[in-house]
Scaffold this active site. Structure first.
Site, PDB file in Angstrom:
ATOM      1  N   ARG A   1       1.959 -10.668   6.316  1.00 16.97           N
ATOM      2  CA  ARG A   1       3.423 -10.742   6.262  1.00 16.97           C
ATOM      3  C   ARG A   1       4.113 -10.106   7.462  1.00 16.97           C
ATOM      4  O   ARG A   1       5.334 -10.203   7.604  1.00 16.97           O
ATOM      5  CB  ARG A   1       3.933 -10.087   4.973  1.00 16.97           C
ATOM      6  CG  ARG A   1       3.405 -10.756   3.720  1.00 16.97           C
ATOM      7  CD  ARG A   1       4.125 -10.227   2.500  1.00 16.97           C
ATOM      8  NE  ARG A   1       3.538 -10.706   1.278  1.00 16.97           N
ATOM      9  CZ  ARG A   1       4.027 -10.485   0.067  1.00 16.97           C
ATOM     10  NH1 ARG A   1       5.123  -9.774  -0.068  1.00 16.97           N
ATOM     11  NH2 ARG A   1       3.419 -10.948  -1.008  1.00 16.97           N
TER      12      ARG A   1
ATOM     13  N   ARG B   1      21.985  14.611  -8.394  1.00 16.31           N
ATOM     14  CA  ARG B   1      21.578  13.213  -8.211  1.00 16.31           C
ATOM     15  C   ARG B   1      21.782  12.424  -9.503  1.00 16.31           C
ATOM     16  O   ARG B   1      20.952  12.438 -10.401  1.00 16.31           O
ATOM     17  CB  ARG B   1      20.122  13.157  -7.772  1.00 16.31           C
ATOM     18  CG  ARG B   1      19.806  13.930  -6.505  1.00 16.31           C
ATOM     19  CD  ARG B   1      20.590  13.417  -5.307  1.00 16.31           C
ATOM     20  NE  ARG B   1      20.225  12.082  -4.927  1.00 16.31           N
ATOM     21  CZ  ARG B   1      19.244  11.783  -4.062  1.00 16.31           C
ATOM     22  NH1 ARG B   1      18.551  12.762  -3.498  1.00 16.31           N
ATOM     23  NH2 ARG B   1      18.973  10.546  -3.757  1.00 16.31           N
TER      24      ARG B   1
ATOM     25  N   PRO C   1       0.830  -1.211   0.000  1.00 17.08           N
ATOM     26  CA  PRO C   1       0.000   0.000   0.000  1.00 17.08           C
ATOM     27  C   PRO C   1       0.860   1.256   0.000  1.00 17.08           C
ATOM     28  O   PRO C   1       1.781   1.392   0.801  1.00 17.08           O
ATOM     29  CB  PRO C   1      -0.810  -0.137   1.298  1.00 17.08           C
ATOM     30  CG  PRO C   1      -0.858  -1.605   1.561  1.00 17.08           C
ATOM     31  CD  PRO C   1       0.475  -2.125   1.097  1.00 17.08           C
ATOM     32  N   GLU C   2       0.566   2.167  -0.923  1.00 13.93           N
ATOM     33  CA  GLU C   2       1.323   3.407  -1.059  1.00 13.93           C
ATOM     34  C   GLU C   2       0.425   4.579  -0.677  1.00 13.93           C
ATOM     35  O   GLU C   2      -0.635   4.402  -0.088  1.00 13.93           O
ATOM     36  CB  GLU C   2       1.848   3.532  -2.491  1.00 13.93           C
ATOM     37  CG  GLU C   2       2.690   2.355  -2.954  1.00 13.93           C
ATOM     38  CD  GLU C   2       4.045   2.262  -2.253  1.00 13.93           C
ATOM     39  OE1 GLU C   2       4.451   3.235  -1.586  1.00 13.93           O
ATOM     40  OE2 GLU C   2       4.706   1.220  -2.380  1.00 13.93           O
TER      41      GLU C   2
ATOM     42  N   HIS D   1      -3.824 -13.714  11.365  1.00  9.93           N
ATOM     43  CA  HIS D   1      -3.225 -12.483  10.857  1.00  9.93           C
ATOM     44  C   HIS D   1      -3.997 -11.220  11.254  1.00  9.93           C
ATOM     45  O   HIS D   1      -3.627 -10.128  10.830  1.00  9.93           O
ATOM     46  CB  HIS D   1      -3.053 -12.503   9.335  1.00  9.93           C
ATOM     47  CG  HIS D   1      -2.345 -13.716   8.819  1.00  9.93           C
ATOM     48  ND1 HIS D   1      -1.140 -14.154   9.332  1.00  9.93           N
ATOM     49  CD2 HIS D   1      -2.696 -14.604   7.829  1.00  9.93           C
ATOM     50  CE1 HIS D   1      -0.766 -15.244   8.687  1.00  9.93           C
ATOM     51  NE2 HIS D   1      -1.686 -15.533   7.779  1.00  9.93           N
TER      52      HIS D   1
END
Length: 275
Positions: free
Chosen positions: A113, A156, A2-3, A95
């Site tokens: 996880r 960069r 998830p972002e 979980h």
């Protein structure tokens, strides 16, 4: 994982149900996820009230009366975490590691996880918490634009896609959203940050903002475990132009989408359209 869009969709889904609601209690079913869960967290939360729900990068921040004797509950979804609103007395499954209990509903954190995190920050000033202090600019903030990107990348000599995913520079742009933004802007993921012009950065910044907003409107991307707080799935992944489409025709030029590895992640792009 998830972002930013997925965490923002979760935040918006919880606002109407939990904001200003008193916390009856909490249930902690595991001693640690990515980090140890703070000792006594359940007892500390009981009796407080959720005054606000904010987001910083990929962290969900619950303001539990931080200005009047409480603090902040920080939640990170990790690779597979999700939050669900369930009726009281709903049996916990494998979980299901944490419950935040309210009078008429339970906020349940599930993480197969165990790479997520549940953290506590006492009092105000949550931005000083070690998990947040190093984070970069918010890509949906007023301060984020092409001129900022240009200035931040002058020295960069790193390919632009890993740069966009560096949370110390910009927060919340995951693999899907970096690939899609670069395709929309016509910028190659192989081009180093210091070799992109100011004007192209302005186009890229607009593409990043548009991509993230479109993902939020679509409910985020559900490619593995992520679901909304009501159990629904996001659908942005269904409209991706290059991500996950290796060998398929680019929707712009019909040339084949290519996939390479960058910084351990798959990068999808069109070598004809992106340069």
């Amino acid at each position: 994982m998830p972002e930013l869009p997925e965490v923002e969709v979760s935040r918006q889904g919880l606002l109407s149900c939990l904001s200003r609601q008193p916390i009856i209690g909490a249930v902690v079913r595991t001693p640690r996820l990515r980090h140890e869960i703070p000792a006594g967290l359940a007892a500390r939360l009981a009796g407080l009230r959720v005054d606000a729900i904010l987001r910083r990068g990929k962290y969900l921040l619950l303001d539990c009366q931080s200005t009047s004797g409480g603090g902040w509950l920080l939640i990170h979804f990790g690779m597979s975490g999700s939050l669900r609103l369930v009726p009281p007395a709903t049996p916990a499954r494998l979980h299901d590691h944490f419950d935040l209990v309210f009078a008429d509903i339970v906020l349940r954190f599930r993480d197969p996880r165990r790479f997520g995190a549940l953290l506590w920050h006492e009092g105000g000033g949550v931005e000083s918490h070690p998990a947040l202090a190093h984070l970069g600019i918010e890509p949906l903030s007023d301060d984020f634009n092409g001129d900022w990107l240009y200035a931040a990348t002058r020295c960069r000599r790193v390919p632009i896609k890993p740069l966009l995913m560096d949370s110390r520079l910009i927060v919340g742009i995951g693999n899907i959203y970096a690939a899609e933004s670069l395709h929309h802007a016509g910028v190659s993921p192989l081009r180093t940050g210091d070799r992109i012009s100011r004007q192209r950065y302005r186009v890229l910044a607009d593409a990043i903002r548009a991509t993230l907003l479109a993902a939020i409107a679509a409910g985020g991307s559900s490619v593995r475990d992520y679901v909304h707080s009501d159990g629904g799935a996001g659908c942005f992944q269904l409209s991706c132009r290059v991500y996950g489409r290796a060998g398929e025709p680019c929707p712009t030029c019909a040339g084949p989408v290519r996939v390479i590895r960058q910084a351990g992640r798959s990068t999808f792009y069109c070598p004809r359209c992106q340069h």
